[in-house]
Design a protein around this motif. Structure first.
Motif, PDB file in Angstrom:
ATOM      1  N   LEU A 194       0.837  -1.280  -0.286  1.00 44.12           N
ATOM      2  CA  LEU A 194       0.122   0.225  -0.375  1.00 44.12           C
ATOM      3  C   LEU A 194       0.924   1.759  -0.435  1.00 44.12           C
ATOM      4  N   ASP A 195       2.248   0.704   0.547  1.00 41.16           N
ATOM      5  CA  ASP A 195       3.312   2.190   0.578  1.00 41.16           C
ATOM      6  C   ASP A 195       4.217   2.172  -0.432  1.00 41.16           C
ATOM      7  N   LYS A 196       4.662   0.943  -0.999  1.00 41.90           N
ATOM      8  CA  LYS A 196       5.607   0.750  -1.432  1.00 41.90           C
ATOM      9  C   LYS A 196       5.651  -0.268  -2.835  1.00 41.90           C
ATOM     10  N   PRO A 197       6.770   0.249  -3.683  1.00 40.60           N
ATOM     11  CA  PRO A 197       5.776  -1.366  -4.806  1.00 40.60           C
ATOM     12  C   PRO A 197       6.294  -2.430  -4.716  1.00 40.60           C
ATOM     13  N   TYR A 198       5.808  -3.592  -4.909  1.00 43.44           N
ATOM     14  CA  TYR A 198       6.045  -4.660  -3.879  1.00 43.44           C
ATOM     15  C   TYR A 198       5.345  -5.810  -5.499  1.00 43.44           C
ATOM     16  N   PRO A 199       5.666  -6.003  -6.507  1.00 43.67           N
ATOM     17  CA  PRO A 199       5.326  -6.128  -7.488  1.00 43.67           C
ATOM     18  C   PRO A 199       4.383  -8.103  -6.941  1.00 43.67           C
ATOM     19  N   LYS A 200       5.517  -8.852  -6.533  1.00 44.22           N
ATOM     20  CA  LYS A 200       4.550  -9.796  -6.008  1.00 44.22           C
ATOM     21  C   LYS A 200       3.584  -9.480  -5.185  1.00 44.22           C
ATOM     22  N   MET A 201       3.429  -8.444  -4.587  1.00 44.04           N
ATOM     23  CA  MET A 201       1.898  -8.389  -3.365  1.00 44.04           C
ATOM     24  C   MET A 201       1.301  -7.932  -4.662  1.00 44.04           C
ATOM     25  N   GLU A 202       1.397  -6.454  -5.180  1.00 46.81           N
ATOM     26  CA  GLU A 202       0.363  -5.839  -6.186  1.00 46.81           C
ATOM     27  C   GLU A 202      -0.182  -6.898  -6.786  1.00 46.81           C
ATOM     28  N   ARG A 203       0.551  -7.811  -7.676  1.00 46.03           N
ATOM     29  CA  ARG A 203      -0.226  -9.322  -7.837  1.00 46.03           C
ATOM     30  C   ARG A 203      -1.546 -10.240  -7.449  1.00 46.03           C
ATOM     31  N   LEU A 204      -1.061  -9.907  -6.232  1.00 42.95           N
ATOM     32  CA  LEU A 204      -1.994 -11.021  -5.272  1.00 42.95           C
ATOM     33  C   LEU A 204      -3.051  -9.263  -5.130  1.00 42.95           C
ATOM     34  N   ILE A 205      -2.995  -8.719  -4.931  1.00 42.89           N
ATOM     35  CA  ILE A 205      -3.794  -8.024  -4.491  1.00 42.89           C
ATOM     36  C   ILE A 205      -5.081  -7.619  -5.938  1.00 42.89           C
ATOM     37  N   ALA A 206      -4.150  -7.307  -7.124  1.00 39.81           N
ATOM     38  CA  ALA A 206      -4.960  -7.335  -7.946  1.00 39.81           C
ATOM     39  C   ALA A 206      -5.730  -8.395  -8.637  1.00 39.81           C
ATOM     40  N   ASN A 207      -5.475  -9.634  -8.459  1.00 38.79           N
ATOM     41  CA  ASN A 207      -6.612 -11.018  -8.293  1.00 38.79           C
ATOM     42  C   ASN A 207      -7.289 -11.075  -7.888  1.00 38.79           C
ATOM     43  N   ALA A 208      -6.840 -10.740  -6.474  1.00 45.22           N
ATOM     44  CA  ALA A 208      -8.641 -10.767  -5.593  1.00 45.22           C
ATOM     45  C   ALA A 208      -9.364  -9.568  -5.811  1.00 45.22           C
ATOM     46  N   ILE A 209      -8.931  -8.515  -6.337  1.00 43.45           N
ATOM     47  CA  ILE A 209      -9.717  -7.462  -7.316  1.00 43.45           C
ATOM     48  C   ILE A 209     -10.644  -7.965  -7.995  1.00 43.45           C
ATOM     49  N   GLY A 210      -9.962  -8.053  -8.594  1.00 41.18           N
ATOM     50  CA  GLY A 210      -9.790  -8.686 -10.992  1.00 41.18           C
ATOM     51  C   GLY A 210      -9.661  -7.680 -11.255  1.00 41.18           C
ATOM     52  N   VAL A 211      -8.778  -6.974 -11.267  1.00 40.61           N
ATOM     53  CA  VAL A 211      -8.197  -5.553 -11.964  1.00 40.61           C
ATOM     54  C   VAL A 211      -6.662  -6.476 -12.074  1.00 40.61           C
ATOM     55  N   ALA A 212      -6.074  -5.068 -12.996  1.00 35.54           N
ATOM     56  CA  ALA A 212      -4.779  -5.358 -13.715  1.00 35.54           C
ATOM     57  C   ALA A 212      -4.249  -4.961 -12.668  1.00 35.54           C
ATOM     58  N   PRO A 213      -3.224  -5.087 -12.627  1.00 34.04           N
ATOM     59  CA  PRO A 213      -1.758  -4.460 -11.487  1.00 34.04           C
ATOM     60  C   PRO A 213      -2.252  -3.377 -12.027  1.00 34.04           C
ATOM     61  N   GLU A 214      -1.773  -3.066 -13.732  1.00 36.13           N
ATOM     62  CA  GLU A 214      -0.920  -2.041 -14.106  1.00 36.13           C
ATOM     63  C   GLU A 214      -1.884  -0.718 -14.088  1.00 36.13           C
ATOM     64  N   ILE A 215      -3.731  -0.827 -13.310  1.00 34.57           N
ATOM     65  CA  ILE A 215      -4.313  -0.157 -13.514  1.00 34.57           C
ATOM     66  C   ILE A 215      -4.674   0.368 -11.807  1.00 34.57           C
ATOM     67  N   ILE A 216      -4.072  -0.865 -10.711  1.00 31.99           N
ATOM     68  CA  ILE A 216      -4.438  -0.042  -9.747  1.00 31.99           C
ATOM     69  C   ILE A 216      -3.424   1.023  -8.964  1.00 31.99           C
ATOM     70  N   TRP A 217      -1.734   0.461  -9.689  1.00 29.72           N
ATOM     71  CA  TRP A 217      -1.227   1.307  -9.843  1.00 29.72           C
ATOM     72  C   TRP A 217      -0.091   2.187 -10.909  1.00 29.72           C
ATOM     73  N   ALA A 218      -0.959   2.909 -11.637  1.00 32.20           N
ATOM     74  CA  ALA A 218      -0.472   3.283 -12.587  1.00 32.20           C
ATOM     75  C   ALA A 218       0.524   4.265 -12.625  1.00 32.20           C
ATOM     76  N   LYS A 219       0.787   5.003 -11.344  1.00 27.58           N
ATOM     77  CA  LYS A 219       1.933   5.560 -11.334  1.00 27.58           C
ATOM     78  C   LYS A 219       3.427   4.771 -11.287  1.00 27.58           C
ATOM     79  N   ARG A 220       2.923   3.578 -10.397  1.00 27.98           N
ATOM     80  CA  ARG A 220       4.473   2.533 -10.537  1.00 27.98           C
ATOM     81  C   ARG A 220       4.704   1.648 -11.768  1.00 27.98           C
ATOM     82  N   PHE A 221       4.250   1.442 -12.260  1.00 28.54           N
ATOM     83  CA  PHE A 221       4.317   0.751 -14.256  1.00 28.54           C
ATOM     84  C   PHE A 221       4.371   1.922 -14.586  1.00 28.54           C
ATOM     85  N   ALA A 222       4.115   2.837 -14.589  1.00 26.99           N
ATOM     86  CA  ALA A 222       4.904   4.385 -15.553  1.00 26.99           C
ATOM     87  C   ALA A 222       6.509   4.658 -15.098  1.00 26.99           C
ATOM     88  N   ASP A 223       6.260   4.521 -14.121  1.00 29.04           N
ATOM     89  CA  ASP A 223       7.885   4.677 -13.324  1.00 29.04           C
ATOM     90  C   ASP A 223       8.450   3.506 -13.676  1.00 29.04           C
TER      91      ASP A 223
END
Length: 89
Positions: free
Chosen positions: A49-78
């Motif tokens: 929730l505070d820092k980039p962590y790709p594995k945890m981002e995927r875990l949360i994104a899968n639970a929500i049903g939304v791609a991690p690139e959408i949830i953390w758009a700025k992180r992925f852009a960076d």
């Protein structure tokens, strides 16, 4: 000059942490139950929730049903930003 003229979004924005937690709750998850189900530490999962962590981002994104690139758009852009050299000559 109107104040509303300066409200344009200049870059992609990450979801707010409260929005992420609310969406998890709507889907029947809490961070603690998701950590147990994903076989990861609650504190490790909470850091996403505070820092980039790709594995945890995927875990949360899968639970929500939304791609991690959408949830953390700025992180992925960076992450995918390529620096460019400025030619001064």
């Amino acid at each position: 000059m109107s104040v509303l003229q300066n409200t344009k979004k200049t870059a992609e924005q990450d979801w707010h942490r409260a929005d992420i937690l609310a969406e998890l709750k709507k889907r029947g998850w809490s961070l603690r139950t998701l950590a147990i189900e994903g076989n990861v530490s609650y504190n490790t999962l909470k850091t996403v929730l505070d820092k980039p962590y790709p594995k945890m981002e995927r875990l949360i994104a899968n639970a929500i049903g939304v791609a991690p690139e959408i949830i953390w758009a700025k992180r992925f852009a960076d992450r995918n930003r390529r620096p460019t050299l400025i030619n001064k000559f």
